[in-house]
Design a protein around this motif. Structure first.
Motif, short mmCIF file in Angstrom:
data_model
loop_
_atom_site.label_atom_id
_atom_site.label_comp_id
_atom_site.label_asym_id
_atom_site.label_seq_id
_atom_site.Cartn_x
_atom_site.Cartn_y
_atom_site.Cartn_z
N THR A 197 -31.13 38.74 -35.12
CA THR A 197 -30.54 38.43 -33.82
C THR A 197 -31.46 37.45 -33.08
N PRO A 198 -30.93 36.70 -32.12
CA PRO A 198 -31.78 35.72 -31.43
C PRO A 198 -33.04 36.32 -30.84
N ARG A 199 -32.90 37.44 -30.14
CA ARG A 199 -34.06 38.10 -29.54
C ARG A 199 -34.44 39.33 -30.36
N PRO A 200 -35.73 39.67 -30.40
CA PRO A 200 -36.12 40.91 -31.09
C PRO A 200 -35.36 42.10 -30.53
N GLN A 201 -35.09 43.06 -31.41
CA GLN A 201 -34.26 44.19 -31.00
C GLN A 201 -34.75 45.46 -31.70
N ASP A 202 -34.94 46.53 -30.92
CA ASP A 202 -35.43 47.79 -31.48
C ASP A 202 -34.36 48.54 -32.27
N ASP A 244 -26.76 43.45 -26.34
CA ASP A 244 -26.54 43.24 -24.91
C ASP A 244 -26.22 41.79 -24.58
N SER A 245 -25.85 41.02 -25.59
CA SER A 245 -25.53 39.61 -25.37
C SER A 245 -24.24 39.47 -24.57
N ALA A 246 -24.22 38.50 -23.68
CA ALA A 246 -23.01 38.23 -22.90
C ALA A 246 -21.98 37.47 -23.73
N ASP A 247 -22.41 36.86 -24.82
CA ASP A 247 -21.51 36.06 -25.65
C ASP A 247 -21.95 36.17 -27.11
N PHE A 248 -21.30 37.05 -27.87
CA PHE A 248 -21.65 37.24 -29.26
C PHE A 248 -21.56 35.93 -30.05
N VAL A 249 -20.53 35.15 -29.81
CA VAL A 249 -20.34 33.91 -30.56
C VAL A 249 -21.52 32.98 -30.38
N ALA A 250 -22.02 32.87 -29.15
CA ALA A 250 -23.18 32.01 -28.89
C ALA A 250 -24.39 32.45 -29.71
N ASP A 251 -24.55 33.76 -29.92
CA ASP A 251 -25.67 34.25 -30.73
C ASP A 251 -25.54 33.81 -32.18
N TYR A 252 -24.32 33.84 -32.71
CA TYR A 252 -24.12 33.38 -34.09
C TYR A 252 -24.38 31.88 -34.21
N VAL A 253 -23.93 31.13 -33.24
CA VAL A 253 -24.18 29.69 -33.24
C VAL A 253 -25.69 29.43 -33.22
N GLU A 254 -26.41 30.19 -32.42
CA GLU A 254 -27.86 30.05 -32.37
C GLU A 254 -28.50 30.37 -33.71
N GLY A 255 -27.98 31.39 -34.40
CA GLY A 255 -28.50 31.74 -35.71
C GLY A 255 -28.27 30.64 -36.74
N VAL A 256 -27.08 30.07 -36.74
CA VAL A 256 -26.79 28.98 -37.66
C VAL A 256 -27.69 27.79 -37.36
N THR A 257 -27.83 27.47 -36.10
CA THR A 257 -28.65 26.32 -35.71
C THR A 257 -30.11 26.53 -36.10
N ARG A 258 -30.62 27.75 -35.87
CA ARG A 258 -32.02 28.04 -36.16
C ARG A 258 -32.33 27.97 -37.65
N PHE A 259 -31.46 28.55 -38.48
CA PHE A 259 -31.82 28.77 -39.88
C PHE A 259 -31.18 27.81 -40.88
N GLY A 266 -18.20 46.56 -30.35
CA GLY A 266 -17.41 45.35 -30.13
C GLY A 266 -17.58 44.29 -31.18
N LEU A 267 -18.56 44.44 -32.09
CA LEU A 267 -18.83 43.38 -33.06
C LEU A 267 -17.66 43.18 -34.02
N ARG A 268 -17.08 44.28 -34.51
CA ARG A 268 -16.00 44.15 -35.49
C ARG A 268 -14.74 43.53 -34.87
N ASP A 269 -14.67 43.47 -33.54
CA ASP A 269 -13.53 42.82 -32.90
C ASP A 269 -13.47 41.34 -33.25
N LEU A 270 -14.61 40.78 -33.67
CA LEU A 270 -14.64 39.37 -34.04
C LEU A 270 -13.91 39.10 -35.35
N GLN A 271 -13.49 40.15 -36.05
CA GLN A 271 -12.72 39.96 -37.28
C GLN A 271 -11.25 39.67 -37.00
N SER A 272 -10.82 39.76 -35.74
CA SER A 272 -9.42 39.53 -35.40
C SER A 272 -9.14 38.06 -35.13
#
Length: 370
Positions: free
Chosen positions: A97-102, A155-170, A188-194
């Motif tokens: 994830t973009p930010r470290p997460q416990d 706790d991201s306000a925009d899940f899609v933006a986090d994925y875009v950040e991951g693609v861009t970073r790696f 809410g993550l699996r809702d992105l499969q719709s």
């Protein structure tokens, strides 16, 4: 202390004893010790090179063999090089994830030994993009195939933006990227499969990939708990975009196969042997929908050479392991390779790829079972 433990584990005479000992420990403690043991060389490297008939082409990648370590084992990219030395054809790092997460509160990982199953609600615990990017930039060895599995902070306000950040970073250092929208442990993550949500996610993620200096293959990892209608909808979306492949499947919320087990009522995703038939049916059903050209990595419940062969027969081009290693140890990798070799020679195949999709219809209909 850790180094001494790793040296102790390296003695062949106590390999089985050490595995039994790890199974008596808290699952997360055992996992940490396993990572450290691999890091310090306690697991011996494969002595001989893989035979040529194991070489696999998938999404433009050349793998020395089609057996990978699934995401979740080496979350932070600590032992990808060593896993290659041990004999894996590729390793998938993450989910990141973009930010470290416990992750979620402990306990969050549970063994079901009588069924060789595992339930987890880890919650994408990881060190975050920057730490893992820097580690892989320093340590990644030539010839080691590493996929990066990207996700979203809970706790991201925009899940899609986090994925875009991951693609861009790696995109610049990964051999392939996996967009993981199939974990049941981030609300809410699996809702992105719709439909529309998936269309936006893939559109923006693949647009970010297009801006990278190299064209890294992108895979989409799906849940096994999809209905046939939902699978149709997903296929309708992916046929409109430049996606490179699928990974099927993640863990399941179903408890049908483990209903009477201790820990069966724990929240989270079920993996391991109980998932095999269900996930393999979903794999075959997706193979029939996408046709023969789209690469699919099959994961979920592989626990033996026979189950690995069946996963290929159901439509996989490559496979991944993880949960079964908890109970079978790294010897499982050797056993699967031996079984594949026997099958290839018995059937007089030229390579392992000729096993793919040899029994799709039986698995898709649910008639095939192990």
């Amino acid at each position: 202390m850790i180094a001494k433990f790793a040296k102790f584990l390296s003695q062949p005479s106590i390999q089985n004893l050490s595995r039994d000992g790890l199974l008596k420990l808290d699952p997360e403690t055992a996992h940490r010790l396993t990572i450290n043991a691999i890091k310090f060389g306690a697991v011996a490297p494969q002595e001989t090179s893989d035979p040529k008939f194991f070489e696999t082409e998938i999404a433009g990648l050349t793998l020395k063999n089609p057996i990978g370590m699934a995401a979740g084992f080496d979350k932070n990219g600590e032992v990808a090089n060593q896993l290659s030395d041990i004999g894996f054809g590729f390793c998938e790092v993450g989910t990141l994830t973009p930010r470290p997460q416990d992750g979620n509160p402990k306990p969050r990982l549970f063994r079901l030994p009588e069924k060789q199953g595992v339930i987890n609600r880890m919650g994408f615990n990881n060190e975050g993009h920057l730490a893992v990017y820097e580690r892989l930039t320093r340590n990644k060895q030539a010839g080691v195939t590493i996929g990066i599995n990207v996700g979203a902070n809970k706790d991201s306000a925009d899940f899609v933006a986090d994925y875009v950040e991951g693609v861009t970073r790696f995109a610049s250092i990964a051999d392939y990227l996996t967009i993981n929208i199939s974990s049941p442990n981030t609300p809410g993550l699996r809702d992105l499969q719709s439909g529309e949500a998936l269309k936006r996610l893939l559109g923006e993620a693949l647009n970010a990939r297009a801006k990278a200096l190299v064209r890294v293959p992108v895979f989409l990892k799906l849940a096994p708990d999809l209905t046939e209608i939902e699978m149709d909808e997903i296929v309708g979306v992916i046929k409109q975009v430049d996606l490179d492949g699928l990974i099927i499947s993640n863990t399941t919320l179903s408890r049908d196969q483990v209903a009477n087990c201790v820990h069966a009522d724990e929240k989270g995703g079920l993996s391991g042997k109980p998932l095999f038939n269900f996930s393999t049916m979903r794999l075959a059903q997706m193979r029939m929908r996408v046709g023969t050209d789209m690469p699919i990595i099959g994961v979920g419940g592989i626990h033996s050479a026979q189950s690995a062969i069946a996963k290929f027969a159901a439509g996989a081009n490559a496979i991944q392991l993880y949960s079964a290693l908890v109970f079978g140890g790294m010897e499982l990798l050797r056993d699967i390779k031996n079984g594949l070799t026997v099958k290839i020679r018995k059937d007089k195949l030229d390579n392992v790829g000729q096993m793919t999709s040899s029994d799709v219809e039986s698995w898709a209909s649910g008639k095939a079972q192990l």
